[in-house]
Design an enzyme around this catalytic site. Structure first.
Site, PDB file in Angstrom:
ATOM      1  N   ASP A   1      17.741  12.478  30.280  1.00  0.00           N
ATOM      2  CA  ASP A   1      17.954  11.607  29.121  1.00  0.00           C
ATOM      3  C   ASP A   1      19.131  12.089  28.272  1.00  0.00           C
ATOM      4  O   ASP A   1      19.401  13.284  28.201  1.00  0.00           O
ATOM      5  CB  ASP A   1      16.667  11.591  28.280  1.00  0.00           C
ATOM      6  CG  ASP A   1      16.648  10.434  27.295  1.00  0.00           C
ATOM      7  OD1 ASP A   1      17.487   9.509  27.418  1.00  0.00           O
ATOM      8  OD2 ASP A   1      15.808  10.449  26.381  1.00  0.00           O
TER       9      ASP A   1
ATOM     10  N   SER B   1      14.665   3.351  35.544  1.00  0.00           N
ATOM     11  CA  SER B   1      13.279   2.908  35.328  1.00  0.00           C
ATOM     12  C   SER B   1      13.171   1.387  35.417  1.00  0.00           C
ATOM     13  O   SER B   1      14.178   0.671  35.325  1.00  0.00           O
ATOM     14  CB  SER B   1      12.790   3.372  33.952  1.00  0.00           C
ATOM     15  OG  SER B   1      13.412   2.610  32.940  1.00  0.00           O
TER      16      SER B   1
ATOM     17  N   ASN C   1      14.751  -0.079  32.543  1.00  0.00           N
ATOM     18  CA  ASN C   1      16.221  -0.042  32.489  1.00  0.00           C
ATOM     19  C   ASN C   1      16.878  -1.356  32.924  1.00  0.00           C
ATOM     20  O   ASN C   1      18.040  -1.605  32.612  1.00  0.00           O
ATOM     21  CB  ASN C   1      16.787   1.110  33.343  1.00  0.00           C
ATOM     22  CG  ASN C   1      16.586   2.488  32.731  1.00  0.00           C
ATOM     23  OD1 ASN C   1      16.556   3.498  33.440  1.00  0.00           O
ATOM     24  ND2 ASN C   1      16.432   2.560  31.410  1.00  0.00           N
TER      25      ASN C   1
HETATM   26  C1  FPP Z   1      19.254   8.231  30.536  1.00  0.00           C
HETATM   27  O1  FPP Z   1      20.244   8.333  29.529  1.00  0.00           O
HETATM   28  C2  FPP Z   1      19.847   8.137  31.865  1.00  0.00           C
HETATM   29  C3  FPP Z   1      19.741   7.057  32.714  1.00  0.00           C
HETATM   30  C4  FPP Z   1      19.003   5.844  32.373  1.00  0.00           C
HETATM   31  C5  FPP Z   1      20.392   7.041  34.018  1.00  0.00           C
HETATM   32  C6  FPP Z   1      20.511   8.344  34.723  1.00  0.00           C
HETATM   33  C7  FPP Z   1      21.529   8.190  35.765  1.00  0.00           C
HETATM   34  C8  FPP Z   1      22.449   9.127  36.135  1.00  0.00           C
HETATM   35  C9  FPP Z   1      22.487  10.496  35.576  1.00  0.00           C
HETATM   36  C10 FPP Z   1      23.512   8.780  37.112  1.00  0.00           C
HETATM   37  C11 FPP Z   1      23.081   8.357  38.477  1.00  0.00           C
HETATM   38  C12 FPP Z   1      22.076   9.215  39.099  1.00  0.00           C
HETATM   39  C13 FPP Z   1      22.082   9.638  40.390  1.00  0.00           C
HETATM   40  C14 FPP Z   1      20.889  10.352  40.880  1.00  0.00           C
HETATM   41  C15 FPP Z   1      23.199   9.457  41.299  1.00  0.00           C
HETATM   42  P1  FPP Z   1      20.302   7.203  28.418  1.00  0.00           P
HETATM   43  O2  FPP Z   1      21.325   6.216  28.850  1.00  0.00           O
HETATM   44  O3  FPP Z   1      18.943   6.649  28.201  1.00  0.00           O
HETATM   45  O4  FPP Z   1      20.778   8.024  27.177  1.00  0.00           O
HETATM   46  P2  FPP Z   1      20.447   7.730  25.644  1.00  0.00           P
HETATM   47  O5  FPP Z   1      18.977   7.985  25.487  1.00  0.00           O
HETATM   48  O6  FPP Z   1      21.280   8.748  24.935  1.00  0.00           O
HETATM   49  O7  FPP Z   1      20.841   6.328  25.369  1.00  0.00           O
END
Ligand code: FPP
Length: 254
Positions: free
Chosen positions: A27, A72, A75
């Site tokens: 996160d 998720s 998402n």
């Molecule tokens: C949460 O940060 C992260 C995600 C919803 C996506 C995670 C994806 C990656 C790290 C890249 C792709 C992964 C792989 C395995 C290739 P957020 O966007 O919710 O952050 P915030 O809470 O600060 O808004």
């Protein structure tokens, strides 16, 4: 133990008590990007660097299963441009990383409603899952279009169908039966769950499976989360006493 949260070193880890399964809620990509004046996708792109580093660190210390919450069910409600960008990033990263995963003997698996992903994603995932299937060092499980409640519902439907067809009876339903109907059925339950970015929530991740997991909340945003932060989480895990509902005395070796 040293007090600085950045000071954990691999030498401090007890190699005989490494968690077999670590699950991570990655996160903070969006906030990281925003703090630098960039769009959210910039954060996800940098998040991929952390993904690489943590996969390597986990397999080096002997973690056998690493589950990453990459996308998720919820998402899907993000702006279309972010969803598309994440899907592109996923295909690109998995394609690029396949040779490394093969070389490092890491097997890729997925959990989640992956049929909902774009065809291009599914093709790449199927290709990499097949190419890495002999990997014995570690299993990397990507949670994609996943939510804990979704998995429990699909498991209940599966069991209901088995009852309807006479394959089982309601009396046969126990923890094992539900476990094996879940997407995670072939994996052990996580010993350690890590969430980055300072949020202290489960957010519909592995609801059934984390019944006895230790939980480590790190204040570090995912793109800044380094192997030392991962080691810190492992050391935190190793400092806990896992009792599974028993007393300390009962946990002593006889
Ligand atoms: C949460 O940060 C992260 C995600 C919803 C996506 C995670 C994806 C990656 C790290 C890249 C792709 C992964 C792989 C395995 C290739 P957020 O966007 O919710 O952050 P915030 O809470 O600060 O808004």
């Amino acid at each position: 133990m040293k007090s600085s949260p950045r000071s954990a070193a691999i030498e401090e880890i007890d190699k005989t008590r490494v968690p077999e399964h670590v699950a991570i809620i990655m996160d903070g990509n969006g906030r990281w990007a925003k703090s630098k004046g960039h769009i959210r996708l910039f954060g996800h792109r940098h998040g991929v660097k952390t993904v690489r580093e943590i996969i390597e660190a986990a397999s080096e210390i002997g973690v056998k299963y690493l589950t990453l919450y990459a996308f998720s069910t919820e998402n899907w409600n993000r702006p279309q441009s972010e969803v598309n960008g994440l899907m592109e990033l996923l295909v690109e990263t998995i394609k690029d990383e396949t040779p490394t995963l093969m070389e490092k003997e890491i097997r890729l698996k997925t959990i989640g409603n992956i049929e909902q992903l774009p065809a291009k994603c599914n093709l790449q995932l199927a290709e990499t899952v097949e190419a890495t299937k002999e990997g014995k060092r570690m299993t990397l499980i990507l949670a994609l279009s996943y939510s804990g409640r979704w998995d429990i519902i699909q498991a209940v439907k599966k069991i209901a169908r088995d009852i309807q067809s006479g394959k089982t009876t309601p009396e046969n339903i126990d923890e094992n039966a539900l476990n094996s109907a879940l997407n995670t059925g072939e994996f052990p339950n996580p010993d350690l769950l890590i969430r980055t970015s300072g949020e202290q929530r489960i957010s519909n991740f592995l609801l059934w499976e984390i019944a006895y997991s230790e939980i480590h909340f790190s204040p570090v945003l995912w793109p800044d989360f380094k192997r030392e932060d991962f080691y810190r989480a492992i050391l935190d895990y190793q400092s806990r006493e896992r009792r599974f509902g028993k007393t300390s005395e009962q946990m002593l070796p006889h």
